[in-house]
Design an enzyme around this catalytic site. Structure first.
Site, short mmCIF file in Angstrom:
data_model
loop_
_atom_site.label_atom_id
_atom_site.label_comp_id
_atom_site.label_asym_id
_atom_site.label_seq_id
_atom_site.Cartn_x
_atom_site.Cartn_y
_atom_site.Cartn_z
N LYS A 114 0.82 -1.22 0.00
CA LYS A 114 0.00 0.00 0.00
C LYS A 114 0.85 1.26 0.00
O LYS A 114 0.45 2.28 -0.56
CB LYS A 114 -0.96 0.00 1.20
CG LYS A 114 -2.11 -0.98 1.02
CD LYS A 114 -3.29 -0.65 1.90
CE LYS A 114 -4.48 -1.53 1.53
NZ LYS A 114 -5.65 -1.31 2.35
N LYS A 198 -4.87 -7.55 -6.53
CA LYS A 198 -6.12 -8.01 -5.91
C LYS A 198 -7.27 -7.06 -6.25
O LYS A 198 -7.05 -5.87 -6.50
CB LYS A 198 -5.94 -8.18 -4.40
CG LYS A 198 -6.14 -6.97 -3.55
CD LYS A 198 -6.27 -7.37 -2.07
CE LYS A 198 -6.53 -6.11 -1.27
NZ LYS A 198 -7.08 -6.29 0.03
N LYS A 201 -11.14 -1.91 -3.50
CA LYS A 201 -12.03 -0.74 -3.57
C LYS A 201 -11.32 0.46 -4.17
O LYS A 201 -11.93 1.29 -4.83
CB LYS A 201 -12.48 -0.33 -2.16
CG LYS A 201 -13.15 -1.40 -1.36
CD LYS A 201 -13.63 -0.78 -0.05
CE LYS A 201 -13.80 -1.81 1.03
NZ LYS A 201 -12.65 -1.90 1.94
N1 AQP Z 1 -9.64 -9.20 -3.30
C1 AQP Z 1 -9.99 -9.78 -2.16
N2 AQP Z 1 -10.13 -11.13 -2.10
C2 AQP Z 1 -10.52 -11.73 -0.94
N3 AQP Z 1 -10.77 -11.06 0.20
C3 AQP Z 1 -10.65 -9.71 0.17
N4 AQP Z 1 -10.83 -8.77 1.11
C4 AQP Z 1 -10.56 -7.54 0.58
N5 AQP Z 1 -10.21 -7.67 -0.71
C5 AQP Z 1 -10.25 -9.01 -0.99
C6 AQP Z 1 -11.26 -9.05 2.47
O1 AQP Z 1 -12.36 -8.18 2.76
C7 AQP Z 1 -12.31 -7.84 4.14
C8 AQP Z 1 -12.48 -6.37 4.28
O2 AQP Z 1 -11.40 -5.71 3.66
P1 AQP Z 1 -11.15 -4.21 4.01
O3 AQP Z 1 -12.23 -3.38 3.48
O4 AQP Z 1 -10.97 -4.04 5.45
O5 AQP Z 1 -9.78 -3.79 3.40
P2 AQP Z 1 -8.85 -4.26 2.29
O6 AQP Z 1 -8.41 -5.66 2.51
O7 AQP Z 1 -7.77 -3.24 2.20
O8 AQP Z 1 -9.81 -4.21 1.03
P3 AQP Z 1 -9.66 -3.41 -0.28
O9 AQP Z 1 -10.84 -3.68 -1.11
O10 AQP Z 1 -8.33 -3.64 -0.93
O11 AQP Z 1 -9.80 -1.92 0.20
P4 AQP Z 1 -8.88 -0.70 -0.05
O12 AQP Z 1 -8.74 -0.57 -1.53
O13 AQP Z 1 -9.66 0.43 0.56
O14 AQP Z 1 -7.59 -0.95 0.64
C9 AQP Z 1 -10.99 -8.35 4.71
O15 AQP Z 1 -11.23 -9.53 5.44
C10 AQP Z 1 -10.18 -8.65 3.48
O16 AQP Z 1 -9.30 -9.73 3.71
#
Ligand code: AQP
Length: 334
Positions: A114, A198, A201
Site C-alpha cells: 500500500k 487483488k 475498492k
Molecule cells: N480481493 C480480495 N479477495 C478476498 N478477500 C478480500 N478482502 C478484501 N479484498 C479481498 C477481504 O475483505 C475484508 C475487508 O477488507 P477491508 O475493506 O478491510 O480492506 P482491504 O483488505 O484493504 O480491502 P480493499 O478492497 O483492498 O480496500 P482498499 O482498496 O480500501 O484498501 C478483509 O477480510 C479482506 O481480507
C-alpha cells in the site's frame, strides 16, 4: 464450543466481490450457526490511514453497515458497530503498540504494497494499522477471525502480540490467541483487468471489480470484458499456472458453486471462456444483484442504520471497556 467471532471491513466505498467472497459471505454463515457470538465492525479508524474525504466518510460507514445487513447479517443476532464509537480500540492499540516490536511490523507485506515505492510519504497510521487491528480483535476475547487471505499475516501478528503480552505480564491466556478463518477454495479474488492485482475498492478502474451495488447490466458487461488469454480452457490445476486471469475467473466460479478447483475444471472441460463468463454472470446476477438492491433500499433510511450502529456501539463498548480496564490494571496504569 461457542466461537467468538470478530471481523471488520473498512468504509472506503465500493464494497466488491472480493470483500463478499473473502469475508462478508462467511460472516453470515458464521452468524447463522447459532453457537457463535458474532461482532462485525465498520473499521473507520483503519480507513483514515489513507486520506478519506470527510464529506463521504459517514456515508461510507452507513453503506458498509447496509452491506452487512443486505448480505444477511442480522443486528438482532450480531453486534454491528462503528470502530471510532468505541474509544477502547484506540486506547488498547496504544498499549499494544508498546508491546509490539518494529521488526514485526517491518515484515508486513500489505504496508509495503500500500505504501508503494515512496514509503517515507506513507502515514504512520498505515504502518501501525495491524496493531489497531490486533486491539480490535483482542478486546472481545475473539476466538476466530474470518478474513480474506490477504489479512493472514496481520492475524499472525495479532497472535504474537497476544502471546507477548501474556508472557511479559505473566497472565497466561488473558489475551485470547485467535484463529484465522480463511476461505479454502481460493486465496484472493483478483482484479478483472489484471490477475496479478487483488480486486480492491481503491483501484481507480471500476471495471476491475464487481461492486456489490452493480446492476445486472454492469455485472454482465464487466464479466464480458474481463481479461482472459489466447489459450484454451485449462484441463488441470497445473495448466492454471502463470495464467492469473483464468485462475481468477475459475476461482470465482468455484467459490460460488462450492466445488474445489479440480471439480470445477472437470465441469468446465471443453467449454470456451465465453461459456465460463456466461456461467459466472448468471451466478453473479442471481446472488449479487439482490444484495445491491437491498443496500440501496436500506440507504434510504439513514435513521434506521444510525440506530443499528448506535445500539451496536453500546453493546461493544460494554465488552471492550471492561477489557481495556483489565489491561490497564495488569500493566500498572490503574
Ligand atoms: N480481493 C480480495 N479477495 C478476498 N478477500 C478480500 N478482502 C478484501 N479484498 C479481498 C477481504 O475483505 C475484508 C475487508 O477488507 P477491508 O475493506 O478491510 O480492506 P482491504 O483488505 O484493504 O480491502 P480493499 O478492497 O483492498 O480496500 P482498499 O482498496 O480500501 O484498501 C478483509 O477480510 C479482506 O481480507
Amino acid at each position: 464450543m461457542t466461537k467468538k467471532i470478530f471481523s471488520g471491513v473498512q468504509p472506503t466505498g465500493n464494497l466488491h466481490l472480493g470483500n463478499y467472497l473473502g469475508a462478508i459471505k462467511n460472516f453470515t454463515k458464521l452468524q447463522n450457526d447459532n453457537k457463535n457470538n458474532c461482532i462485525f465492525c465498520v473499521v473507520d479508524l483503519h480507513s483514515i490511514t489513507v486520506y478519506q474525504d470527510p464529506k463521504l466518510l459517514k456515508k461510507n460507514v452507513r453503506e458498509t453497515a447496509a452491506t452487512f445487513i443486505a448480505c444477511g447479517i442480522d443486528p438482532s443476532k450480531s453486534i454491528i458497530f462503528n470502530q471510532s464509537s468505541v474509544p477502547a480500540h484506540s486506547e488498547a492499540a496504544w498499549i499494544l503498540g508498546c508491546i509490539s516490536r518494529m521488526g514485526w511490523l517491518n515484515r508486513m507485506t500489505q504496508f509495503k504494497e500500500k505504501a508503494g515505492k515512496d514509503k517515507e510519504k506513507a502515514s504512520i497510521g498505515l504502518y501501525v494499522y495491524p496493531i489497531l487491528m490486533a486491539a480490535d480483535i483482542l478486546l472481545y476475547d475473539t476466538t476466530h477471525v474470518p478474513v480474506g487471505n490477504d489479512q493472514k499475516q496481520h492475524l499472525e501478528l495479532c497472535r504474537d502480540i497476544a502471546q507477548k503480552f501474556n508472557n511479559d505480564f505473566d497472565k497466561k491466556d488473558f489475551l485470547k490467541v485467535p484463529e484465522p478463518l480463511i476461505q479454502e477454495n481460493f486465496s484472493r479474488i483478483m482484479s478483472l483487468k489484471n490477475g496479478l492485482n487483488k480486486m480492491s475498492k481503491s483501484d481507480p478502474s471500476d471495471a476491475s471489480r464487481i461492486n456489490l451495488t452493480d446492476t445486472r447490466d454492469q455485472i454482465i458487461n464487466k464479466i464480458k470484458k474481463a481479461k482472459t488469454d489466447n489459450s484454451f480452457m485449462p484441463e488441470s490445476i497445473i495448466e492454471l499456472k502463470n495464467r492469473p486471469e483464468i485462475n481468477n475467473l475459475i476461482e470465482i466460479y468455484s467459490s460460488f458453486t462450492d466445488e474445489d478447483l479440480e471439480k470445477s475444471l472437470k465441469n468446465l472441460s471443453g467449454k470456451s471462456f465465453s461459456d465460463l463468463k456466461n456461467l459466472i454472470s448468471e451466478i453473479l446476477v442471481e446472488e449479487i444483484e439482490p444484495i445491491g438492491k437491498k443496500i440501496n433500499e436500506l440507504l434510504k433510511d439513514k435513521d434506521y442504520l444510525d440506530n443499528i450502529l448506535l445500539e451496536g456501539s453500546v453493546k461493544a463498548n460494554n465488552i471492550a471497556d471492561k477489557k481495556v480496564q483489565e489491561i490497564k490494571k495488569i500493566i500498572g496504569l490503574t
